[in-house]
Design a protein around this motif. Structure first.
Motif, PDB file in Angstrom:
ATOM      1  N   ASP A  17      -7.969  -6.552  -7.230  1.00 18.01           N
ATOM      2  CA  ASP A  17      -7.219  -5.811  -8.241  1.00 18.01           C
ATOM      3  C   ASP A  17      -7.808  -4.417  -8.441  1.00 18.01           C
ATOM      4  OD1 ASP A  17      -5.577  -7.987  -8.569  1.00 18.01           O
ATOM      5  OD2 ASP A  17      -6.523  -8.681 -10.424  1.00 18.01           O
ATOM      6  N   VAL A  18      -9.125  -4.334  -8.457  1.00 17.32           N
ATOM      7  CA  VAL A  18      -9.790  -3.038  -8.640  1.00 17.32           C
ATOM      8  C   VAL A  18      -9.419  -2.096  -7.489  1.00 17.32           C
ATOM      9  CG1 VAL A  18     -12.028  -1.873  -8.787  1.00 17.32           C
ATOM     10  CG2 VAL A  18     -11.708  -4.091  -9.895  1.00 17.32           C
ATOM     11  N   ALA A  19      -9.467  -2.622  -6.253  1.00 17.14           N
ATOM     12  CA  ALA A  19      -9.142  -1.807  -5.076  1.00 17.14           C
ATOM     13  C   ALA A  19      -7.689  -1.348  -5.112  1.00 17.14           C
ATOM     14  CB  ALA A  19      -9.423  -2.605  -3.807  1.00 17.14           C
ATOM     15  N   ALA A  20      -6.783  -2.267  -5.411  1.00 22.23           N
ATOM     16  CA  ALA A  20      -5.357  -1.933  -5.410  1.00 22.23           C
ATOM     17  C   ALA A  20      -5.025  -0.901  -6.482  1.00 22.23           C
ATOM     18  CB  ALA A  20      -4.528  -3.196  -5.605  1.00 22.23           C
ATOM     19  N   GLU A  21      -5.594  -1.059  -7.660  1.00 24.07           N
ATOM     20  CA  GLU A  21      -5.310  -0.116  -8.746  1.00 24.07           C
ATOM     21  C   GLU A  21      -5.880   1.268  -8.423  1.00 24.07           C
ATOM     22  OE1 GLU A  21      -3.330  -0.660 -11.170  1.00 24.07           O
ATOM     23  OE2 GLU A  21      -3.119  -2.852 -11.080  1.00 24.07           O
ATOM     24  N   ARG A  22      -7.037   1.303  -7.744  1.00 19.39           N
ATOM     25  CA  ARG A  22      -7.620   2.609  -7.380  1.00 19.39           C
ATOM     26  C   ARG A  22      -6.743   3.311  -6.345  1.00 19.39           C
ATOM     27  NH1 ARG A  22      -8.291   6.872  -6.688  1.00 19.39           N
ATOM     28  NH2 ARG A  22     -10.156   8.163  -6.360  1.00 19.39           N
ATOM     29  N   ILE A  23      -6.252   2.572  -5.378  1.00 17.91           N
ATOM     30  CA  ILE A  23      -5.379   3.179  -4.367  1.00 17.91           C
ATOM     31  C   ILE A  23      -4.043   3.574  -4.993  1.00 17.91           C
ATOM     32  CG2 ILE A  23      -4.243   2.840  -2.143  1.00 17.91           C
ATOM     33  CD1 ILE A  23      -6.453   0.837  -1.436  1.00 17.91           C
ATOM     34  N   ALA A  24      -3.568   2.785  -5.951  1.00 20.88           N
ATOM     35  CA  ALA A  24      -2.339   3.147  -6.658  1.00 20.88           C
ATOM     36  C   ALA A  24      -2.522   4.468  -7.397  1.00 20.88           C
ATOM     37  CB  ALA A  24      -1.950   2.033  -7.631  1.00 20.88           C
ATOM     38  N   ASP A  25      -3.691   4.666  -8.005  1.00 18.59           N
ATOM     39  CA  ASP A  25      -3.983   5.955  -8.640  1.00 18.59           C
ATOM     40  C   ASP A  25      -3.874   7.087  -7.625  1.00 18.59           C
ATOM     41  OD1 ASP A  25      -4.494   4.705 -11.051  1.00 18.59           O
ATOM     42  OD2 ASP A  25      -6.683   4.685 -10.786  1.00 18.59           O
ATOM     43  N   ALA A  26      -4.444   6.854  -6.432  1.00 18.88           N
ATOM     44  CA  ALA A  26      -4.423   7.891  -5.399  1.00 18.88           C
ATOM     45  C   ALA A  26      -3.000   8.220  -4.963  1.00 18.88           C
ATOM     46  CB  ALA A  26      -5.248   7.428  -4.196  1.00 18.88           C
ATOM     47  N   VAL A  27      -2.153   7.193  -4.878  1.00 22.02           N
ATOM     48  CA  VAL A  27      -0.753   7.426  -4.505  1.00 22.02           C
ATOM     49  C   VAL A  27      -0.061   8.283  -5.559  1.00 22.02           C
ATOM     50  CG1 VAL A  27       1.486   6.315  -4.166  1.00 22.02           C
ATOM     51  CG2 VAL A  27      -0.564   5.337  -3.117  1.00 22.02           C
ATOM     52  N   GLN A  28      -0.233   7.940  -6.814  1.00 23.48           N
ATOM     53  CA  GLN A  28       0.439   8.666  -7.884  1.00 23.48           C
ATOM     54  C   GLN A  28      -0.076  10.097  -8.036  1.00 23.48           C
ATOM     55  OE1 GLN A  28       0.028   5.785 -11.251  1.00 23.48           O
ATOM     56  NE2 GLN A  28       2.260   5.712 -11.173  1.00 23.48           N
ATOM     57  N   ARG A  29      -1.353  10.293  -7.757  1.00 23.01           N
ATOM     58  CA  ARG A  29      -1.942  11.625  -7.924  1.00 23.01           C
ATOM     59  C   ARG A  29      -1.824  12.480  -6.652  1.00 23.01           C
ATOM     60  NH1 ARG A  29      -7.574   9.071 -10.079  1.00 23.01           N
ATOM     61  NH2 ARG A  29      -6.886   8.357 -12.152  1.00 23.01           N
ATOM     62  N   GLY A  30      -1.430  11.836  -5.540  1.00 23.27           N
ATOM     63  CA  GLY A  30      -1.372  12.580  -4.282  1.00 23.27           C
ATOM     64  C   GLY A  30      -2.746  12.980  -3.777  1.00 23.27           C
ATOM     65  N   LEU A  46       1.955  -0.736  -8.019  1.00 28.53           N
ATOM     66  CA  LEU A  46       2.856   0.407  -8.171  1.00 28.53           C
ATOM     67  C   LEU A  46       4.180  -0.007  -8.815  1.00 28.53           C
ATOM     68  CD1 LEU A  46       2.152   2.219  -4.799  1.00 28.53           C
ATOM     69  CD2 LEU A  46       1.623   3.090  -7.088  1.00 28.53           C
ATOM     70  N   ASP A  47       4.630  -1.208  -8.480  1.00 24.60           N
ATOM     71  CA  ASP A  47       5.866  -1.721  -9.080  1.00 24.60           C
ATOM     72  C   ASP A  47       5.704  -1.828 -10.597  1.00 24.60           C
ATOM     73  OD1 ASP A  47       8.456  -2.582  -9.063  1.00 24.60           O
ATOM     74  OD2 ASP A  47       8.055  -4.541  -8.182  1.00 24.60           O
ATOM     75  N   ALA A  48       4.537  -2.339 -11.019  1.00 20.15           N
ATOM     76  CA  ALA A  48       4.279  -2.497 -12.451  1.00 20.15           C
ATOM     77  C   ALA A  48       4.224  -1.148 -13.166  1.00 20.15           C
ATOM     78  CB  ALA A  48       2.969  -3.254 -12.666  1.00 20.15           C
ATOM     79  N   ARG A  49       3.899  -0.094 -12.427  1.00 22.48           N
ATOM     80  CA  ARG A  49       3.828   1.245 -13.016  1.00 22.48           C
ATOM     81  C   ARG A  49       5.175   1.971 -12.966  1.00 22.48           C
ATOM     82  NH1 ARG A  49      -1.941   3.895 -11.051  1.00 22.48           N
ATOM     83  NH2 ARG A  49      -3.219   1.999 -11.199  1.00 22.48           N
ATOM     84  N   GLY A  50       6.203   1.307 -12.427  1.00 28.02           N
ATOM     85  CA  GLY A  50       7.515   1.925 -12.342  1.00 28.02           C
ATOM     86  C   GLY A  50       7.670   2.906 -11.199  1.00 28.02           C
ATOM     87  N   TRP A  51       6.789   2.824 -10.222  1.00 29.09           N
ATOM     88  CA  TRP A  51       6.790   3.784  -9.110  1.00 29.09           C
ATOM     89  C   TRP A  51       8.071   3.699  -8.280  1.00 29.09           C
ATOM     90  CZ3 TRP A  51       4.324   8.043  -8.103  1.00 29.09           C
ATOM     91  CH2 TRP A  51       4.253   8.549  -6.804  1.00 29.09           C
ATOM     92  N   PHE A  52       8.690   2.545  -8.264  1.00 35.41           N
ATOM     93  CA  PHE A  52       9.875   2.370  -7.419  1.00 35.41           C
ATOM     94  C   PHE A  52      11.188   2.489  -8.208  1.00 35.41           C
ATOM     95  CE2 PHE A  52       6.467  -0.263  -5.457  1.00 35.41           C
ATOM     96  CZ  PHE A  52       6.238   0.573  -4.368  1.00 35.41           C
TER      97      PHE A  52
END
Length: 588
Positions: free
Chosen positions: A72-85, A222-228
């Motif tokens: 979970d820690v890894a996925a959330e960190r990469i999700a941050d990177a996706v959202q921040r570019g 990312l789905d939980a953050r509304g990214w899609f």
């Protein structure tokens, strides 16, 4: 003790037994179960899971990725990177597992709108795994997140150096871990010693399988953050062709989730949607959709050739390109490097075999040579292991007296744990791996001490494994039964590979009609049975073995039982079946 066909000692010196201990397996028609069910049960499949294994799906075998520590820690960190570019780098090992793991994450992140860049270290100049210098350099170039794949579990110094720069490092690995873990932002590895029991059962996953689970968890984050909400959600199942290639090429056990990865991945691969894989299939001169063994013997070696004797990043570049022309160029280059690798391997193999006899009766055959190419020592170690019937480590020593070694083990002997223990004892500069394969760095003047250490640690396990050696037979056929319909029937019990062995079929009794030596020490023979039918057989690299010599000299009036894997002969004008010999025994 029950011996299959009453063979207590074959021409290769081993007994034959029925797989699963069922003597009735010799005649499938008399059993209440169909052939495929018998094959599944004999490989340890629980009876209540037969249907799930008959057609393995991701849904049936996929665990909740959040079971794994740090997932979970890894996925959330990469999700941050996706959202921040963010500037993200994927640091992969130079073998097929590393290339496919890196390619999977790069393609997924690209579909998410993030252009992550790969970094594959040079085998000769940088060695295995992340170096501190490389991680610091990537951070200096602007990277804020580095994901290591198929490496990093033992990179203590490198990750400490990276942490000091402020860059976050997520480790995605499957190699054995020590009690202490390196300083990573997150370390996802089913073989962590502190792993949750429900996740630890997936310790047989290749790194690309772990990367797939991370990718699935990333999409959920990312789905939980509304990214899609305003963009398409990638279908991670489209990447199963890459997962299948890495899983088979890394000789991961084809049990549980790995079976689903490969079974479903082959279906995706047949669609040829990945232009790089399609070009590689063409360069491998395959005229049909790839089968499981093609991943290990045709596609995998070509990807590996870039890291062994060519450019280390060619594999990940091929698997991530969308340009057909670029894909064709890289595939042709990898094919060329593969031919070069074969020539180098042949030279080292010949020299290594001359040294094996000097090893005496050691538990582990350890062979070293000055100036050997480090890119082929793993393959040579595998060949030595097969010939010697014991674990083997081949070490290439450079001009500075530093040896780079690669080892391959036999079933029942955990070589990776032994190498890790040798490192902890101070014998090695570096080392690690898993049960069946390991890598190490050792000073040339410590090689003899390493041999003594492994002899003390593994002699009992090797002795047990060799005493338990037997050829496990699934069924017996008359020559007429060796046909394409039978091959099609047994393929339904696949995919076959490490941990899920292809069926071994005994045929006979038969007489040798014709036998000769072809290619690089291969035995080819035509044999005729009592039913009046004949079959073609071939035994790869066994012409000089006791079995090969006996068949070459067999009188026509003496009958044999032969055992091997039934395969389709792709070179025939029409589909025919042939037997790839593993062993033989006199029938009278």
């Amino acid at each position: 003790m029950t011996f299959a066909l009453n063979i207590s000692r074959s021409l290769s010196g081993q007994p034959w037994r029925w797989r699963g201990g069922n003597a009735d397996a010799r005649d499938p028609s008399y059993l209440p179960d169909d052939l495929v069910t018998q094959l599944l049960l004999a490989r340890g499949c629980p009876r209540d899971a037969v249907e799930a294994h008959r057609n393995p799906t991701i849904r049936a075998f996929m665990p909740d990725p959040s079971l794994f520590r740090d997932m979970d820690v890894a996925a959330e960190r990469i999700a941050d990177a996706v959202q921040r570019g963010e500037d993200v780098r994927i640091f992969g090992d130079y073998d097929v597992d590393g290339a496919t793991s890196a390619a999977l994450l790069i393609r997924l992140l690209r579909d998410l709108g993030l252009g992550a860049k790969p970094y594959i270290p040079d085998r000769l100049m940088e060695g295995y795994g992340p170096s501190g210098e490389a991680l610091v350099r990537l951070a200096g170039e602007g990277a804020t997140l580095i994901v290591t794949v198929d490496c990093g579990a033992q990179a203590f110094e490198a990750l400490s150096m990276a942490k000091a720069t402020g860059v976050d490092v997520v480790v995605v690995d499957h190699h054995k871990c020590a009690t202490q873990l390196p300083e990573a932002f997150a370390l996802v590895n089913p073989n962590r010693l502190d792993e949750h029991p429900d996740a630890a059962v997936h310790g047989h996953l290749a790194a690309v399988g772990v990367a797939f689970l991370l990718g699935a968890r990333l999409l959920k984050a990312l789905d939980a953050r509304g990214w899609f909400a305003s963009r398409a959600k990638p279908n991670i199942l489209d990447l199963l062709d890459i997962v299948a290639l890495g899983t088979v090429a890394d000789v991961a056990q084809l049990r549980g989730l790995n079976r689903a990865f490969v079974a479903q991945g082959l279906k995706v691969m047949a669609k040829r949607n990945n232009v790089g894989l399609a070009a590689l299939i063409d360069a491998s001169r395959l005229t049909r959709a790839p089968l499981c063994h093609d991943l290990g013997f045709a596609l995998g070696p070509r990807i590996n050739a870039g890291g062994r004797v060519g450019q280390a990043d060619l594999g990940v570049r091929l698997l991530t390109t969308e340009d057909p022309d670029e894909a064709a160029r890289i595939a042709a280059q990898l094919d060329h490097y593969n031919e070069e690798r074969r020539a180098i391997e042949s030279t080292v193999q010949e020299q290594a075999e001359e040294l094996v006899a000097a090893q005496g009766n050691r538990a582990v055959a350890i062979i070293s040579g000055q100036g050997w190419h480090p890119g082929v020592i793993g393959i040579v170690a595998g060949r030595i292991k097969e010939k010697a019937g014991r674990p083997a480590i081949v070490i290439a020593v450079d001009d500075d007296g530093v040896g780079k070694g690669s080892g391959r083990s036999i079933s029942g002997v955990d070589l990776g744990a032994a190498v890790l223990a040798a490192k902890d004892s101070g014998l090695l500069v570096a080392g690690g791996g898993h049960a069946m394969a390991a890598g190490l760095t050792v000073a040339a003047d410590r090689i003899d001490a390493l041999a003594d250490y492994l002899d003390d640690r593994l002699s009992a396990a090797v002795a047990r494994a060799r005493d338990d050696r037997a050829l496990l037979i699934d069924a017996v056929l008359a020559p007429a039964g060796v046909n394409p319909d039978f091959v099609a029937a047994i393929e339904q019990g696949g995919p076959y590979g490490a941990g899920w062995p292809a069926p071994l079929i005994a045929a006979g009794p038969m007489r040798v009609v014709k036998a000769d030596v072809v290619g690089n020490g291969h035995l080819r023979a035509v044999m005729a049975g009592m039913d009046g039918r004949s079959i073609k057989t071939i035994a790869f690299r066994k012409a000089e073995s006791d079995m090969g010599q006996a068949i070459l000299a067999a009188p026509y009036d003496r009958k044999l039982w032969v055992a091997g894997k039934v395969k389709i002969d792709d070179w025939s004008s029409r589909p025919t079946a042939e037997l790839h010999l593993e062993d033989a025994a006199w029938a009278d």
